[in-house]
Design a protein around this motif. Structure first.
Motif, PDB file in Angstrom:
ATOM      1  N   SER A 326       0.800  -1.281   0.168  1.00  0.00           N
ATOM      2  CA  SER A 326       0.007  -0.046   0.090  1.00  0.00           C
ATOM      3  C   SER A 326       0.747   1.247   0.001  1.00  0.00           C
ATOM      4  N   ASP A 327       2.141   1.213   0.458  1.00  0.00           N
ATOM      5  CA  ASP A 327       2.928   2.446   0.484  1.00  0.00           C
ATOM      6  C   ASP A 327       3.579   2.694  -0.852  1.00  0.00           C
ATOM      7  N   GLY A 328       3.617   1.887  -1.751  1.00  0.00           N
ATOM      8  CA  GLY A 328       3.948   2.099  -3.204  1.00  0.00           C
ATOM      9  C   GLY A 328       5.311   1.192  -3.350  1.00  0.00           C
ATOM     10  N   SER A 329       5.637   0.311  -2.558  1.00  0.00           N
ATOM     11  CA  SER A 329       6.665  -0.527  -2.605  1.00  0.00           C
ATOM     12  C   SER A 329       6.521  -1.804  -3.333  1.00  0.00           C
ATOM     13  N   VAL A 330       7.461  -2.399  -3.945  1.00  0.00           N
ATOM     14  CA  VAL A 330       6.985  -3.807  -4.802  1.00  0.00           C
ATOM     15  C   VAL A 330       8.111  -4.792  -4.199  1.00  0.00           C
ATOM     16  N   TYR A 331       7.749  -5.939  -3.915  1.00  0.00           N
ATOM     17  CA  TYR A 331       8.414  -6.936  -3.375  1.00  0.00           C
ATOM     18  C   TYR A 331       8.501  -8.201  -4.114  1.00  0.00           C
ATOM     19  N   PHE A 332       9.766  -8.826  -4.051  1.00  0.00           N
ATOM     20  CA  PHE A 332       9.703 -10.078  -4.991  1.00  0.00           C
ATOM     21  C   PHE A 332       9.119 -11.148  -4.144  1.00  0.00           C
ATOM     22  N   PHE A 379      12.116  -9.638  -0.926  1.00  0.00           N
ATOM     23  CA  PHE A 379      13.063  -8.535  -0.819  1.00  0.00           C
ATOM     24  C   PHE A 379      12.499  -7.505  -1.757  1.00  0.00           C
ATOM     25  N   ALA A 380      12.764  -6.262  -1.381  1.00  0.00           N
ATOM     26  CA  ALA A 380      12.422  -5.072  -2.258  1.00  0.00           C
ATOM     27  C   ALA A 380      13.046  -5.144  -3.800  1.00  0.00           C
ATOM     28  N   LEU A 381      12.031  -4.844  -4.639  1.00  0.00           N
ATOM     29  CA  LEU A 381      12.446  -4.534  -6.010  1.00  0.00           C
ATOM     30  C   LEU A 381      12.276  -2.854  -6.044  1.00  0.00           C
ATOM     31  N   TRP A 382      11.474  -2.381  -5.605  1.00  0.00           N
ATOM     32  CA  TRP A 382      11.081  -0.863  -5.546  1.00  0.00           C
ATOM     33  C   TRP A 382      10.665  -0.563  -4.295  1.00  0.00           C
ATOM     34  N   HIS A 404      19.226  -4.711  -5.264  1.00  0.00           N
ATOM     35  CA  HIS A 404      19.620  -5.913  -6.128  1.00  0.00           C
ATOM     36  C   HIS A 404      19.282  -5.465  -7.695  1.00  0.00           C
ATOM     37  N   ILE A 405      17.966  -5.137  -7.681  1.00  0.00           N
ATOM     38  CA  ILE A 405      17.276  -5.024  -9.003  1.00  0.00           C
ATOM     39  C   ILE A 405      17.969  -4.119  -9.988  1.00  0.00           C
ATOM     40  N   GLU A 406      19.186  -3.131  -9.544  1.00  0.00           N
ATOM     41  CA  GLU A 406      19.718  -2.416 -10.400  1.00  0.00           C
ATOM     42  C   GLU A 406      20.668  -3.167 -11.304  1.00  0.00           C
ATOM     43  N   CYS A 407      21.372  -4.204 -10.802  1.00  0.00           N
ATOM     44  CA  CYS A 407      22.484  -4.961 -11.679  1.00  0.00           C
ATOM     45  C   CYS A 407      21.738  -5.893 -12.480  1.00  0.00           C
ATOM     46  N   SER A 408      20.446  -6.367 -11.932  1.00  0.00           N
ATOM     47  CA  SER A 408      19.747  -7.323 -13.223  1.00  0.00           C
ATOM     48  C   SER A 408      19.351  -6.415 -14.200  1.00  0.00           C
ATOM     49  N   VAL A 409      19.013  -5.338 -14.179  1.00  0.00           N
ATOM     50  CA  VAL A 409      18.401  -4.388 -15.211  1.00  0.00           C
ATOM     51  C   VAL A 409      19.596  -4.046 -16.000  1.00  0.00           C
ATOM     52  N   MET A 410      20.488  -3.418 -15.339  1.00  0.00           N
ATOM     53  CA  MET A 410      21.960  -2.899 -16.075  1.00  0.00           C
ATOM     54  C   MET A 410      22.429  -3.970 -16.879  1.00  0.00           C
ATOM     55  N   ALA A 411      22.787  -5.221 -16.183  1.00  0.00           N
ATOM     56  CA  ALA A 411      23.414  -6.278 -16.948  1.00  0.00           C
ATOM     57  C   ALA A 411      22.428  -6.911 -17.965  1.00  0.00           C
ATOM     58  N   SER A 412      21.263  -6.971 -17.752  1.00  0.00           N
ATOM     59  CA  SER A 412      20.303  -7.645 -18.866  1.00  0.00           C
ATOM     60  C   SER A 412      20.061  -6.464 -19.904  1.00  0.00           C
ATOM     61  N   SER A 413      20.190  -5.128 -19.719  1.00  0.00           N
ATOM     62  CA  SER A 413      19.990  -4.165 -20.574  1.00  0.00           C
ATOM     63  C   SER A 413      21.160  -4.258 -21.766  1.00  0.00           C
ATOM     64  N   VAL A 414      22.378  -4.588 -21.251  1.00  0.00           N
ATOM     65  CA  VAL A 414      23.393  -4.305 -22.119  1.00  0.00           C
ATOM     66  C   VAL A 414      24.115  -5.882 -22.463  1.00  0.00           C
ATOM     67  N   LEU A 415      23.893  -6.847 -21.770  1.00  0.00           N
ATOM     68  CA  LEU A 415      24.007  -8.101 -22.357  1.00  0.00           C
ATOM     69  C   LEU A 415      23.210  -9.258 -22.790  1.00  0.00           C
ATOM     70  N   GLN A 439      15.422 -12.748  -9.331  1.00  0.00           N
ATOM     71  CA  GLN A 439      14.459 -11.574 -10.087  1.00  0.00           C
ATOM     72  C   GLN A 439      14.802 -11.592 -11.713  1.00  0.00           C
ATOM     73  N   SER A 440      16.027 -11.798 -11.712  1.00  0.00           N
ATOM     74  CA  SER A 440      16.277 -11.829 -13.482  1.00  0.00           C
ATOM     75  C   SER A 440      15.505 -13.298 -13.955  1.00  0.00           C
ATOM     76  N   GLU A 441      15.754 -14.455 -13.470  1.00  0.00           N
ATOM     77  CA  GLU A 441      14.939 -15.392 -13.872  1.00  0.00           C
ATOM     78  C   GLU A 441      13.611 -15.174 -14.029  1.00  0.00           C
ATOM     79  N   GLY A 442      12.968 -14.457 -13.013  1.00  0.00           N
ATOM     80  CA  GLY A 442      11.390 -14.097 -12.924  1.00  0.00           C
ATOM     81  C   GLY A 442      11.148 -13.266 -13.881  1.00  0.00           C
ATOM     82  N   TYR A 443      12.202 -12.414 -14.396  1.00  0.00           N
ATOM     83  CA  TYR A 443      11.721 -11.489 -15.543  1.00  0.00           C
ATOM     84  C   TYR A 443      11.811 -11.984 -17.026  1.00  0.00           C
TER      85      TYR A 443
END
Length: 839
Positions: A326-332, A379-382, A404-415, A439-443
């Motif tokens: 309800s506070d606007g956070s997102v959890y895995f 754990f928190a994604l957002w 943790h989400i930042e590395c998943s996004v940056m690595a996936s975006s580039v590689l 989270q990356s495998e879930g994405y």
């Protein structure tokens, strides 16, 4: 991501001696596979790791944290050439320390071996974390303190009151054994009483050794003590006083000001935080280049991937593996993820999946526990941004990415959806890399079973003589401090890491420092000999020795290849190099051709350059040696001439046939040019001065010892001061070489011994002189007066005491002893009178 340096799970490595005469102090401890085998069995069955397929045979095996064993390294690339590598980079809020150097230099070594030795085409991506809880907190605190100091350029009563309150708050939070209303003037006395055991280097209860808990207490005592000293300073008026006051009070003011005003800052002004991160990113890059760590091919920053992070999180939610609160956070949602066949959580360290402390550390200091989480492990994604925290727009409201989400996004975006290698420090396994994997495998798939990373490479920890380094404990040595103090060079530190297994922890001890120094000297001395062949070619060689040496050479190359192909086993590779040099030194006594010598030297040079031990030098340019083994180019003409003349002068002086004609013949072979480049002038002057001094000795027909002394001066002073040394060799010309650390240390030791001897001699002479002065003064006293003191009341005609001060007779034994002293003084006094001409 950040290399979060911690030694809480320290493992110490094992290595064998590299050199026959050196002992290494890699302390023995279980390797990861043994250590992990003792841990709790994971609650769920792990999905099988899928070996990539390729028609190209594997060139090497690597220790893979995913399988906790060695696997054939097979790139995703169908041709087996291109390698995609993502490496967790720094969180930039402070200077990097030697623990970080262990991580980044070691990764650099593996990267260079993969590309330079095995020939892979790497795409190396490294991130910069420029927003997280630590950065937000540090940036906000520094901003508030800067504002406070600007508003209070002088130390007023209000500033003092605020600092006292900050001091009180700091003590209440961090030093609970002290009185809550403790006055600064009583801090030293009470802290010494209440924390005596900790100060003495023991556990808090005084029954055991100290731990991280005691290290933190010491840090808090130091911080509070500095603040107390600032508050008690007698003067706070001059600019210098004010600067000292704020420096001492800073660490108690930072959290206090943040508590008061942190939530009220304008967090939409991201420059509050980027001012800090830009500064330390630049300093981190400077440190890495100073350590000869290659720049990444691609650098990613969290703040540049805001929209991609939001889209990534949204896709995980759509796939059913995350939920909003309800506070606007997102959890895995770990349970939902593991309920899908082919998925498993905490694949790297399943035994830690329920470790509350590690989970809390992974969520960050600013994260508040949510009652809406489906499980404590989620754990928190957002993260919904609170007042005083920077925010980016999202479908869930203003917020910021989880750690943790930042590395998943940056690595996936580039590689893309799969990479070959993911690397970082061993302490990132859980929760950071385990959360990244989930989270990356879930994405990438809703169906489950996706393998995002094929090989996880985790670097071992570093400790120095058993001491943990930590930013939070403020007891670390920064890279720039260590290099500036010359504790280390880029090469010496790299050699230490090469001597230890990359995925095991190492402890830097004095023995290890000596081992690394010995290895470096061993290599340099070998290069000196090979480079000297250009000046003094070998006069004899043996085909049999050449053949034997080539066999040893091929054996060393084979050993090194097998070592590097066995998960980058650099300790064994380094032993192969040093062992080859040992074989060469033995064979060289019987004669080896210059061609074979130089071929070996070129190979050793190439390997060491591949390892990164010689700056940016090209491993494939057929060069010989590394930086520091050659004298300056502008010096060679003059120094080699002086060395040759010196050799001949010494030879004739020792033989006793150094005539003026012979001397003229020797000198005439070398005439310094009238004009030289400015950089060559000092060396030309040494040669011409040496020649003039030789002529002067010849004109006055000086003895041979004077010529030999002049030759020693050329070696020990004139050229030494220019950083060049002439190493005299038996039955061979002197070898021209630079003055290196080993030579300096040897000379300093020799000079120290000489100083000690001279000081001891002067002390003896001084004591002897003082003794003579004392004796001369004593000689002036007549024996009849020597015992006339208050200790006695009657004396005989010779001045010997007969009664003590109470009137009692002096004991016969005492009288006998005084008689001997009286006779000795009588003789001494008579000699004194003779010297005066008396009788």
């Amino acid at each position: 991501m950040v290399f979060r340096f911690s030694l809480s799970r320290q493992l110490l490595c094992t290595a064998s001696p590299l050199l026959p005469s050196s002992r290494h102090s890699f302390k023995k401890a279980p390797v990861h596979s043994i250590w992990r085998a003792t841990m709790a069995t994971p609650a769920r069955t792990q999905p099988p790791w899928k070996q990539p397929e390729s028609s190209v045979p594997a060139k090497l095996k690597v220790w893979n944290s995913l399988t906790r064993t060695k696997n054939d390294f097979i790139p995703v690339d169908p041709e087996g050439k291109a390698v995609k590598w993502y490496s967790c980079g720094p969180t930039v809020y402070d200077d990097a320390h030697l623990g970080h150097a262990r991580n980044y230099v070691t990764i650099d070594i593996l990267r260079r071996i993969l590309a330079g030795y095995f020939g892979f085409d790497l795409k190396f991506v490294q991130n910069v974390t420029d927003v997280d809880d630590k950065i937000i907190l540090r940036g906000r605190q520094q901003h508030l303190l800067a504002e406070y100091k600007a508003k209070n350029p002088t130390i007023t009563g209000e500033v003092t009151d605020t600092t006292v309150k900050a001091f009180d708050a700091y003590i209440k939070k961090n030093l609970p054994l002290l009185s809550p209303d403790l006055k600064p003037e009583d801090f030293n006395k009470e802290s010494a009483e209440k924390y005596a055991a900790v100060i003495a280097g023991k556990s808090l209860d005084g029954t055991g050794p100290p731990t991280d808990k005691e290290a933190k207490i010491k840090m808090h005592l130091r911080t509070a003590g500095q603040a107390a000293t600032s508050l008690l300073a007698p003067s706070k008026e001059t600019p210098e006083d004010i600067a000292v006051f704020y420096a001492g009070a800073e660490d108690v003011l930072l959290p206090y000001l943040d508590l008061l005003y942190g939530s009220s800052i304008n967090a939409s002004d991201h420059s509050i935080f980027t001012k800090l991160t830009k500064k330390y990113e630049a300093r981190f890059n400077e440190d890495m280049r100073a350590l000869n760590v290659m720049d990444p091919d691609v650098v990613t920053r969290v703040t540049e991937f805001g929209p991609q992070i939001v889209n990534f999180v949204q896709k995980i939610v759509e796939n059913g593996y995350a939920y909003q609160t309800s506070d606007g956070s997102v959890y895995f949602d770990i349970e939902a993820f593991e309920n899908t066949p082919g998925n498993a959580y905490a694949r790297l360290e399943p035994w830690n999946r329920n470790d509350k402390d590690l989970q809390a550390d992974g969520e960050g200091a600013l994260t508040k526990k949510s009652a809406e989480k489906h499980s404590d492990s989620d754990f928190a994604l957002w993260k919904a941004s609170k007042p005083g925290e920077p925010a980016w727009q999202s479908p869930w409201g203003p917020g910021r990415p989880g750690w943790h989400i930042e590395c998943s996004v940056m690595a996936s975006s580039v590689l893309g959806e799969q990479m070959d290698i993911h690397s970082g420090g061993i302490d990132l396994c859980f929760p950071h890399h385990d959360n990244e994997l989930a989270q990356s495998e879930g994405y990438w798939t809703k169906a489950g079973g996706h393998q995002w990373v094929n090989y996880f490479l985790h670097m071992g920890h570093l400790s120095i003589s058993g001491s943990k380094m930590s930013k939070s404990l403020k007891n670390f040595t920064t890279i720039r401090e260590a290099l500036a103090r010359k504790d280390w060079t880029a090469r010496s530190l790299r050699i230490v890491f090469l001597l230890g297994p990359w995925h095991d922890s190492i402890e830097i001890t004095d023995d290890m420092r000596k081992a690394a120094s010995s290895f470096e000297s061993y290599i340099s001395n070998f290069f000196y000999k090979i480079l000297d062949l250009d000046v003094h070619p070998s006069t004899s060689s043996s085909e049999a020795e050449d053949k034997k040496m080539r066999q040893a050479f091929e054996s060393a190359k084979s050993k090194l290849h097998e070592a590097l192909a066995d998960s980058f086993d650099t300790p064994t590779a380094m032993r192969a190099i040093s062992g080859l040099i040992t074989d060469y030194n033995s064979a060289a006594k019987s004669g080896i051709s210059d061609d074979v010598s130089k071929e070996i030297a070129r190979w050793i040079t190439q390997i060491l350059r591949i390892f990164g031990c010689d700056g940016s030098a090209d491993p494939n340019d057929n060069g010989i040696g590394w930086s520091g083994v050659e004298i300056p180019a502008e010096a060679r003409e003059f120094v080699h001439a002086a060395s040759r003349e010196r050799d001949e002068i010494r030879q004739h002086a020792i033989a006793g046939d150094l005539s003026e004609e012979v001397l003229t013949s020797i000198i005439s072979k070398d005439k310094p040019a009238q004009l030289q480049d400015a950089t060559a002038v000092p060396y030309a002057e040494v040669l011409s001065t040496f020649q003039e001094n030789l002529k002067g000795l010849a004109e006055r027909k000086a003895p041979a010892k004077d010529f030999l002394a002049l030759c020693d001066r050329l070696r020990d002073l004139d050229l030494w001061d220019l950083g060049i040394y002439l190493e005299d060799r038996e039955n061979a010309p002197a070898m021209v070489r630079p003055v290196d650390a080993e030579l300096r240390a040897a000379r300093e030791q020799k000079e120290a011994i000489a100083r000690q001897k001279q000081e001891a001699k002067l002390r003896r002479e001084r004591e002897e002189a003082e003794k003579k002065v004392k004796l001369a003064e004593q000689a002036k006293i007549s024996p009849k007066d020597m015992f006339r003191t208050e200790e006695y009341s009657a004396w005989d005609d010779d001045g010997l005491p007969t009664k003590d001060k109470e009137g009692a007779d002096v004991a016969k034994g005492r009288t006998k002893k005084m008689k001997k002293e009286w006779e000795k003084q009588k003789k001494l006094h008579e000699e004194y009178l003779k010297g005066l001409g008396g009788s």
